[in-house]
Design a protein around this motif. Sequence first.
Motif, PDB file in Angstrom:
ATOM      1  N   ARG A   1       0.928  -1.318  -0.084  1.00 46.70           N
ATOM      2  CA  ARG A   1       0.016   0.005  -0.122  1.00 46.70           C
ATOM      3  C   ARG A   1       0.969   1.243   0.093  1.00 46.70           C
ATOM      4  O   ARG A   1       1.921   1.114   0.669  1.00 46.70           O
ATOM      5  N   GLY A   2       0.383   2.368  -0.652  1.00 43.77           N
ATOM      6  CA  GLY A   2       1.214   3.535  -0.731  1.00 43.77           C
ATOM      7  C   GLY A   2       1.863   3.361  -2.112  1.00 43.77           C
ATOM      8  O   GLY A   2       2.490   4.389  -2.844  1.00 43.77           O
ATOM      9  N   ASN A   3       1.712   2.056  -2.957  1.00 41.99           N
ATOM     10  CA  ASN A   3       2.542   2.123  -4.263  1.00 41.99           C
ATOM     11  C   ASN A   3       3.898   2.005  -4.214  1.00 41.99           C
ATOM     12  O   ASN A   3       4.496   2.781  -5.139  1.00 41.99           O
ATOM     13  N   PHE A   4       4.377   1.030  -3.449  1.00 41.12           N
ATOM     14  CA  PHE A   4       5.744   1.152  -3.398  1.00 41.12           C
ATOM     15  C   PHE A   4       5.981  -0.495  -3.659  1.00 41.12           C
ATOM     16  O   PHE A   4       5.347  -1.423  -3.186  1.00 41.12           O
ATOM     17  N   GLU A   5       6.761  -0.543  -4.758  1.00 45.80           N
ATOM     18  CA  GLU A   5       7.319  -1.960  -5.112  1.00 45.80           C
ATOM     19  C   GLU A   5       8.375  -2.489  -4.269  1.00 45.80           C
ATOM     20  O   GLU A   5       9.369  -1.775  -4.329  1.00 45.80           O
ATOM     21  N   LEU A   6       8.254  -3.777  -3.787  1.00 48.29           N
ATOM     22  CA  LEU A   6       9.435  -4.112  -2.779  1.00 48.29           C
ATOM     23  C   LEU A   6      10.152  -5.248  -3.515  1.00 48.29           C
ATOM     24  O   LEU A   6       9.651  -6.114  -3.889  1.00 48.29           O
ATOM     25  N   SER A   7      11.238  -5.257  -3.241  1.00 50.95           N
ATOM     26  CA  SER A   7      12.339  -6.507  -3.504  1.00 50.95           C
ATOM     27  C   SER A   7      12.879  -6.913  -2.344  1.00 50.95           C
ATOM     28  O   SER A   7      13.666  -6.121  -1.954  1.00 50.95           O
ATOM     29  N   VAL A   8      12.849  -8.390  -2.194  1.00 51.40           N
ATOM     30  CA  VAL A   8      13.694  -8.640  -0.870  1.00 51.40           C
ATOM     31  C   VAL A   8      14.327  -9.537  -1.069  1.00 51.40           C
ATOM     32  O   VAL A   8      14.084 -10.819  -1.824  1.00 51.40           O
ATOM     33  N   VAL A   9      15.776  -9.811  -0.572  1.00 63.20           N
ATOM     34  CA  VAL A   9      16.492 -10.907  -0.547  1.00 63.20           C
ATOM     35  C   VAL A   9      16.496 -11.405   0.969  1.00 63.20           C
ATOM     36  O   VAL A   9      17.053 -10.514   1.906  1.00 63.20           O
ATOM     37  N   TRP A  10      16.537 -12.649   1.000  1.00 63.15           N
ATOM     38  CA  TRP A  10      16.529 -13.056   2.476  1.00 63.15           C
ATOM     39  C   TRP A  10      17.359 -14.585   2.693  1.00 63.15           C
ATOM     40  O   TRP A  10      17.253 -15.372   1.547  1.00 63.15           O
ATOM     41  N   LYS A  11      17.934 -14.713   3.921  1.00 58.82           N
ATOM     42  CA  LYS A  11      18.801 -15.804   4.158  1.00 58.82           C
ATOM     43  C   LYS A  11      18.814 -16.400   5.361  1.00 58.82           C
ATOM     44  O   LYS A  11      18.477 -15.565   6.271  1.00 58.82           O
TER      45      LYS A  11
END
Length: 808
Positions: A733-743
């Motif tokens: 929400r808020g029109n943010f595009e998220l990209s996440v890397v996790w380990k």
Amino acid sequence: MNFSNVFITACLLICLVINSVQSGYAQGTFSRLKSERIYTVWDDEPAPNRGGDFNITKARGYPYDEDWELRSYPIGNGYMGANLFGRTDTERIQLTEKTLANEGLYGIGGLTSFAELNFEFNHTNPTNYSRSININEAISYVNYVSDGVEYTREHFISYPDNVLVIRLTSSRDGGVSFTLKPEIPYLRDSTQKNTRTGKMEVHEDLITMSGFIEHFSVNYKGQIKVIPDGGKLSSAQNGDKAEITVSKANSVVLVIAAGTNYKLSNELFLEDVHSKKLDPESLPHEKVSSLINAAVAKGYENLKKTHLQDYQNLFSRVRLTLTSEIPKVSTKELLENYKADTTNHFLEELMFHYGRYLLISTSRKGTLPCGLQGVWSQYEVTPFTGGFWHNINVQMNYWGAFNTNLAETFTPYVEFFDAYLPKAKSLATEYLKKHNPQALATDSLDNGWTIGTGTTPHKIVGPGGHSGPGTGALTTKMFWDYYEFTMDTSFLREKAYPAILGMSKFLSKTLVPAGDSLLLVNPSASPEQKHNGENYITAGTTFDQELVWENHNDLLKASKILDLTNDFIEMVQTEITRLDPILVGKSGQIKEFREEEHYGEIGEKQHRHISHLCALYPGTLINSSTQDWMDASIVTLNLRGNNTTGWAMAHRMNARARTKDGEKAHEVYSKFIKERTLPNLWTTHPPFQIDGNFGCMAGVAEMLLQSHEGYIEPLAALPKAWSTGEYSGLVARGNFELSVVWKDGQASSIEVLSRSGGECRLKYPGIENAALYGRNGESTNFRRVDAESILFGTEKGKSYVLIFPENK
Ligand code: FUC
């Protein structure tokens, strides 16, 4: 924390980001650096033909055919769908056109199959066989060898050109031969119920199918153009049937178009006489012919190019990987293996992407919304009409549209809403006249609008019976979500606000004072709950109370953004405080009914609907700041259990994600895949309903990204099973595009692409120790809110990267 390590990692990652920009990724993210993962649904044998085609038996009162439902492969473009069997002797391709309807079971009308295309190839002993849907392309393939010749078929349904395109090739010059024998199913003369007439005509390389369905005065037409390269083409007309034979062509392209005289309009819904809903004088002939002519002129290569551009523009926005192990087995084996051992998570990943494939294939601007079976039905009478069921199902179809970056797939619902609105307004007045006449407004416009459960392309109904008026607020939630995810203020002003305002006007008039201060929806019903075998109708079910709250609350937020105020909005400000929507009972549960004390006293204990938890999901009234309610929601979910139907598991999955319990969300997802997923990865209630596919797709996204509490929370409900992974392109929400890397269960980087600008508030354990960088690697400041939350301003179109110190 070791600063130099952090710094080195950060620099490395930034270099990678910059590289991604240089290598031309429009919205570069970490994940897009990695090569695209290709997803296929595939099999090493054709869909079987047990008992012949149309071996339709009945299961649970509905028509059922295992071969079609479990094994055929679906492709679609929103207007039409095709089910491919991939056979080598006689191929069967079954065609559905979303607006073709007949009387159906309930007399209210329902989707009915359009046509069957049979291709006699007579290849009886194929080797090296495979059939597949490449979901990165939305193209379905069949490949095999017969008598030393390799055969390939390729199928796609283009949205921009609105045609089904089939291409047949072989490894030998002059190797393609077949006879095409189309069929119009379910023909019945006028002495019978469900009257449908139809005939075929052939002119050289073109077969035209046309006919009439009496119930809604539907004229329909389909055309098949056969374009061989080399070889010989001949045709035959046998009475009302037609066929085309191609022999020894080098390759053949077929283009197929279909249409009806259906016209989405206000009048269609306002007209009560079903045979007058459509104009019997209006013919789809020109429309269909011009689609064929345009496609033929365009040619196969260009059709394919346009299709890929259109589809991939939507599909490739999101990447998600949950595992590095991609088993090289057919999809049905993947499913069987998963049933025996759930430790390989590739199917969980594939189901997510398949959901996005299905949504793009069923819901595009200008088409009807996605129905209960998407755009696919081989039946004369589709289960539950194939319609738009409003006590959860149609909304569930769109739950995942926004966070999986497919907001425009919701447009058909908005167009549908515009068409039914005048009728929905008159239904609101009718409803109030019947149930709450003292609340009727003098100006009928002030009664707002309403919608009940059983909606089809031809008819809407008001609420009542087994589902209370809260169904309308489940509907407006989609409008509000569309706005919050896209930040499109003109949509808010022109569509969402009026829809939510009209719904608040109606809902406010369903409230009846009880005691000193309470206002209860009366009559009220928690969807489909029964007590002693009867619908349980009462006052103020949690479902209705909480949905009035949700709608009123969204109205207040919308009016603030638009800077609007009036007497009604002021009244809503007080009314919302008198709803007392959530009550905790003696078992520690969220009560479903006010008069309930212990869990399960009233209604079915393990009922599939969890309507009283709609304030947890898709609503937001129950959230982290209402810990007692959150705890009671968990008690309720535990007591309700997961032994339920397809879409009902999907709702539980989203609800568990909202309780931030990744393990429980994953547990129900896993059960859903094991028990409700079919070898073609459609999912079943049973019967086959597509809502389960979309509900679970939404659930995966909800586990990986939440944003309903005023901040963005990546990996909000990450299960141990997905301890290492990455995604790009999910939307908050808020029109943010998220990209996440996790380990190992910990985020190592979070990238935010700000698509509308504005403040970005992020919550993640340890985030105060992360470093924030702008797109060009410049170090950027953030404001620490608390140990887990930070805030920073963003500029529209810019990306921001948070790099986490390595875990110790
Ligand atoms: C709702 C559900 C049913 C079914 C129908 C299409 O009414 O309660 O189980 O899914 O929709």
